[in-house]
Every structure is written in structure tokens, then in C-alpha cells.
Design a protein around this motif. Structure first.
Motif, PDB file in Angstrom:
ATOM      1  N   VAL A 146      52.178  42.101   3.507  1.00 31.59           N
ATOM      2  CA  VAL A 146      51.937  43.413   4.082  1.00 31.59           C
ATOM      3  C   VAL A 146      50.463  43.754   3.963  1.00 31.59           C
ATOM      4  O   VAL A 146      49.832  43.475   2.958  1.00 31.59           O
ATOM      5  CB  VAL A 146      52.759  44.476   3.304  1.00 31.59           C
ATOM      6  CG1 VAL A 146      52.460  45.858   3.815  1.00 31.59           C
ATOM      7  CG2 VAL A 146      54.225  44.177   3.399  1.00 31.59           C
TER       8      VAL A 146
ATOM      9  N   LYS B  43      54.862  39.844  -2.590  1.00 36.18           N
ATOM     10  CA  LYS B  43      54.504  39.262  -1.292  1.00 36.18           C
ATOM     11  C   LYS B  43      55.569  39.552  -0.237  1.00 36.18           C
ATOM     12  O   LYS B  43      55.288  39.533   0.952  1.00 36.18           O
ATOM     13  CB  LYS B  43      54.292  37.760  -1.430  1.00 36.18           C
ATOM     14  CG  LYS B  43      53.060  37.403  -2.224  1.00 36.18           C
ATOM     15  CD  LYS B  43      52.905  35.913  -2.353  1.00 36.18           C
ATOM     16  CE  LYS B  43      51.679  35.573  -3.180  1.00 36.18           C
ATOM     17  NZ  LYS B  43      51.515  34.136  -3.334  1.00 36.18           N
ATOM     18  N   SER B  44      56.802  39.818  -0.675  1.00 38.02           N
ATOM     19  CA  SER B  44      57.898  40.104   0.253  1.00 38.02           C
ATOM     20  C   SER B  44      58.010  41.584   0.595  1.00 38.02           C
ATOM     21  O   SER B  44      58.815  41.965   1.444  1.00 38.02           O
ATOM     22  CB  SER B  44      59.232  39.646  -0.351  1.00 38.02           C
ATOM     23  OG  SER B  44      59.203  38.277  -0.600  1.00 38.02           O
ATOM     24  N   ALA B  45      57.240  42.421  -0.076  1.00 31.78           N
ATOM     25  CA  ALA B  45      57.317  43.865   0.175  1.00 31.78           C
ATOM     26  C   ALA B  45      56.799  44.180   1.570  1.00 31.78           C
ATOM     27  O   ALA B  45      55.841  43.581   2.047  1.00 31.78           O
ATOM     28  CB  ALA B  45      56.508  44.630  -0.868  1.00 31.78           C
ATOM     29  N   THR B  46      57.465  45.114   2.224  1.00 33.78           N
ATOM     30  CA  THR B  46      57.035  45.552   3.554  1.00 33.78           C
ATOM     31  C   THR B  46      56.618  47.013   3.489  1.00 33.78           C
ATOM     32  O   THR B  46      57.148  47.783   2.690  1.00 33.78           O
ATOM     33  CB  THR B  46      58.161  45.389   4.590  1.00 33.78           C
ATOM     34  OG1 THR B  46      59.310  46.113   4.147  1.00 33.78           O
ATOM     35  CG2 THR B  46      58.517  43.930   4.775  1.00 33.78           C
ATOM     36  N   LEU B  47      55.689  47.375   4.330  1.00 37.27           N
ATOM     37  CA  LEU B  47      55.210  48.748   4.371  1.00 37.27           C
ATOM     38  C   LEU B  47      56.239  49.626   5.070  1.00 37.27           C
ATOM     39  O   LEU B  47      56.746  49.274   6.129  1.00 37.27           O
ATOM     40  CB  LEU B  47      53.870  48.811   5.105  1.00 37.27           C
ATOM     41  CG  LEU B  47      53.160  50.151   5.135  1.00 37.27           C
ATOM     42  CD1 LEU B  47      52.828  50.625   3.722  1.00 37.27           C
ATOM     43  CD2 LEU B  47      51.882  50.040   5.951  1.00 37.27           C
TER      44      LEU B  47
ATOM     45  N   PHE C 154      56.298  51.229  -0.065  1.00 38.34           N
ATOM     46  CA  PHE C 154      56.652  49.862   0.271  1.00 38.34           C
ATOM     47  C   PHE C 154      58.147  49.715   0.057  1.00 38.34           C
ATOM     48  O   PHE C 154      58.763  50.500  -0.658  1.00 38.34           O
ATOM     49  CB  PHE C 154      55.890  48.869  -0.616  1.00 38.34           C
ATOM     50  CG  PHE C 154      54.418  48.828  -0.315  1.00 38.34           C
ATOM     51  CD1 PHE C 154      53.925  48.001   0.676  1.00 38.34           C
ATOM     52  CD2 PHE C 154      53.530  49.615  -1.019  1.00 38.34           C
ATOM     53  CE1 PHE C 154      52.571  47.964   0.964  1.00 38.34           C
ATOM     54  CE2 PHE C 154      52.171  49.586  -0.745  1.00 38.34           C
ATOM     55  CZ  PHE C 154      51.697  48.760   0.257  1.00 38.34           C
TER      56      PHE C 154
END
Length: 117
Positions: free
Chosen positions: A2, A31-35, A42
Motif C-alpha cells: 500500500v 505488506k498485506s495491509a490495504t488502505l 488500513f
């Protein structure tokens, strides 16, 4: 990964929403977190967060003569930069120390992600 300028902080006030949990995470999970822009946060799956809790070893600390050196934390799955406030900067920090940090998560384009402590 993200890319966001603010780490989930409320754009208008710059404050974190303490109703959202501080998740205990590993760098690889971040690293897998999305905004989630509508939430100023997040998301990992359905869980919203602005703050992250990490533990690891300091692999880089600013030297007294070179303030440009960043605080870097390695948790065994990745590296994240730490941005410490003035209260914590006055303490004695050494590379190799095992530390726990909780703070606002920030993703920066073309740079390491950061935790603001």
C-alpha cells in the motif's frame, strides 16, 4: 504494498482514532495491509487499524555525529523504520537492543514503511 502519505491519521486533525485497535503484527503482515481511505485507516481482511505493535531488534540507530541514520527495527520477517518523538530520543539506544513499539503506521512511496512512536 500500500502506498499512502498519511498512516491512517485523520487528515483534518492529524490524530489517531483510538477506537481502532493497535494490532500485534509482523513486518511481513503489514505488506498485506490495504488502505481504507474512507476510514482513514488500513485494513487486514475486515480488521481496520491505524496503529501497529511490533517487536524486534534495532539494527540501526542514529549516531551522535550523524543524525541522518534512521532507527531501523528488524522483527525477523522484515525491516521497518521508527520515527521517535522527542521524549524517546533522549534515551540511550544501541543497535542490538530488543524493543517493543506501538505507534501509527505510515507507508511511504519508494521508502521503508514507518511506525511513528
Amino acid at each position: 504494498m500500500v502506498r499512502a502519505k498519511s498512516g491512517g491519521e485523520d487528515e483534518k486533525s492529524g490524530k489517531l482514532d483510538y477506537n481502532l485497535a493497535a494490532l500485534k503484527l509482523l513486518c511481513v503482515q503489514l505488506k498485506s495491509a490495504t488502505l481504507a481511505p474512507s476510514q482513514n485507516a488500513f485494513a487486514l481482511g475486515a480488521i481496520l487499524f491505524q496503529r501497529a505493535w511490533l517487536q524486534g531488534v534495532l539494527i540501526s540507530v542514529p549516531s551522535s555525529d550523524a543524525d541522518a541514520d534512521p532507527f531501523l527495527l528488524d522483527d525477523g520477517t522484515g525491516v521497518i523504520q521508527l520515527n521517535l518523538n522527542a521524549e524517546f530520543l533522549s534515551r540511550r539506544w544501541e543497535a542490538g537492543m530488543y524493543v517493543m513499539v506501538v505507534g501509527g503506521y505510515v507507508v511511504r512511496p519508494d521508502d521503508l514503511p514507518m511506525i511513528k512512536v
